[in-house]
Motif scaffolding. Structure first.
Motif: not given
Length: 484
Positions: A349, A341-342, A184, A351, A179-180, A345-347
């Motif tokens: 997001t 990351v942004d 992070a 699976t 997960n994002g 898979v940004p915070p």
């Protein structure tokens, strides 16, 4: 679980409150849950409560109206401190899914006194990190101690229960996404190099540098600074560093040896297992045996296929290690890592559902104790093993199942739990123990299986297998050279 499993007619409905800072989003989730075909208002009643992580008064009001707070809002160093403070002061039990060791250690130091007064149980690390590792080792130790207890008479049961464990080792295999928010949190965990290298009180160079944090960071303050465990502390720290290498393992195969890679959660999980080792007396510095050390490994090909591959398992182990090192190095590049990351898979997001359903987690643990039959021979040990298998993506479905069962154990089985710690803080194995293990294995939500074995008076080191490894490697090398 209460929505899927019918409760007795006489049982009161479970009350669940969804808490967060955005009321409209909370009500969206509420509507989704109450529209599920499994939902039964006779079994579970759901409402919402608005509370921001920075609103101390609202969090205290939230904690005061509940028995257990289940916290999934990370990074916990940013959003979790006031929640722990509220539970500690009001007496509400608390579980979370953090993997932030430094933050959890700080919470124990800051709020241990208030939790001890209120009677709250504060149990962090109840997700994929670190319940599978903590409970698998606990299960292996338990099976070993139970086997010895059966051989003892009543007067010697206490001695059997105090069986000293000199080593525990976990091999993980799993499949799933990330997960994002998890990524992070991982790339933003602070690294205090001075704390790793130098003693905080004396300023002297440590005999062995810490790997991120003190191996006993999560141990109760009254025991954490006990000078008797300093030798153990640095042996544990050295094992954590050695655990970052690819290793040759003779424990998994009946002949030859297998190869494993370091597990990406091993740095965190080791601290939890060490805390359980101190609390549950896996090892005591007062005994004349070698200090307990913990190893955590990863099998990219899975446990069963790795056993079949034998020494050829070096191929997936090396490939995985190189890929993980490259990804970690890229994400640690200042600015660039965060931008990637942004972008990818940004915070916030997660699976895909198909990944969640295809995922799994398989952990095999082994605990070693000096052989009861031949205590003078240091190469002879008794082995206790425990294999736990979970269905679903580790970071999502397994985490949700583990933390939910931990919370439900505190709600429904509090009288059956082990006694509370001196300050209310502890690991899942210490404060939830057999009750949590039983709830997971008997869960109707997703199947969790557990297998345990005990092997008595076995040789710890099987050096002759190195010859088998060399022979296999030589045969493969010769075949490749002929083909080439």
């Amino acid at each position: 679980e209460r929505g899927k499993t019918a409760s007795p007619p006489s049982a009161a409905a479970l009350r669940l409150t969804l808490a967060g800072r955005n009321e409209s989003k909370l009500r969206e989730v509420l509507d989704k849950l109450t529209s599920l075909p499994e939902y039964s208002p006779q079994s579970i009643k759901i409402d919402v409560f608005v509370a921001d992580a920075d609103d101390v008064d609202a969090l205290k009001a939230m904690a005061a109206r509940t028995r257990v707070v289940l916290n999934t809002a990370g990074p916990f160093s940013r959003y979790g401190t006031n929640v722990v403070a509220a539970c500690s002061s009001t007496g509400a039990d608390y579980v979370d899914i953090t993997g932030e060791v430094g933050w959890a250690g700080e919470m124990r130091t800051r709020f241990g006194d208030s939790a001890a007064k209120s009677g709250a149980r504060i149990v962090s690390f109840c997700g994929f990190d670190s319940i599978p590792s903590d409970l698998a080792v606990y299960g292996a130790v338990r099976s070993l101690r139970e086997a010895r207890t059966k051989k003892k008479d009543d007067e010697q049961e206490e001695e059997a229960a105090a069986t000293q464990i000199i080593q525990a080792k976990c091999w993980h295999s799993c499949f799933g996404g990330a997960n994002g928010g998890t990524i992070a949190t991982a790339i933003n965990i602070p690294v205090d190099v001075n704390h790793m290298l130098f003693d905080d009180s004396t300023g002297k160079l440590r005999p062995v540098p810490f790997l991120m944090d003190d191996p006993f960071e999560l141990v109760a303050p009254t025991k954490k600074n006990d000078p008797r465990i300093n030798t153990w502390r640095y042996k544990a720290a050295l094992a954590e560093w050695r655990n970052q290498c690819i290793t040759l393992d003779t424990e998994l195969s009946d002949f030859g040896a297998t190869v494993s890679a370091p597990f990406f959660m091993g740095v965190c999980n080791a601290k939890i297992v060490h805390a359980s080792a101190v609390a549950l007396n896996y090892y005591s510095p007062d005994n004349d045996v070698e200090p307990f050390t913990y190893w955590e490994r990863f099998l990219p090909a899975g446990l069963d296929l790795t056993r079949y591959l034998n020494v050829l398992s070096v191929i997936p182990a090396l490939s995985y290690s190189l890929a993980l090192a490259a990804i970690t190095a890229t994400l640690k590049i200042p600015v660039v890592g965060q931008k990637l990351v942004d972008l990818v898979v940004p915070p916030g997001t997660g699976t895909p559902d198909w990944v969640n359903e295809m995922g799994y987690s398989d952990v095999y643990a082994e605990a070693l104790s000096p052989s009861a039959g031949e205590p003078a021979d240091k190469n002879l040990v008794d082995r206790g093993t425990c294999r736990l298998r979970f269905e679903g993506d580790p970071g999502n479905l397994v985490t949700a199942q583990c933390v939910s069962e931990a919370a439900l154990a505190l709600v429904h089985n509090r009288e059956e739990l082990p006694s509370n710690s001196e300050d209310g803080f502890g690991t899942p194995a210490q404060l939830l123990g057999d009750t949590l293990l039983s709830r997971l294995v008997s869960s109707d939500v997703r199947k969790v299986t557990m297998e345990t074995t005990v092997v008595e008076t076995d040789r710890r080191y099987k050096w002759e297998r190195i010859g088998t490894v060399v022979a296999i490697a030589g045969a493969v090398g010769y075949a490749i050279s002929c083909f080439w």
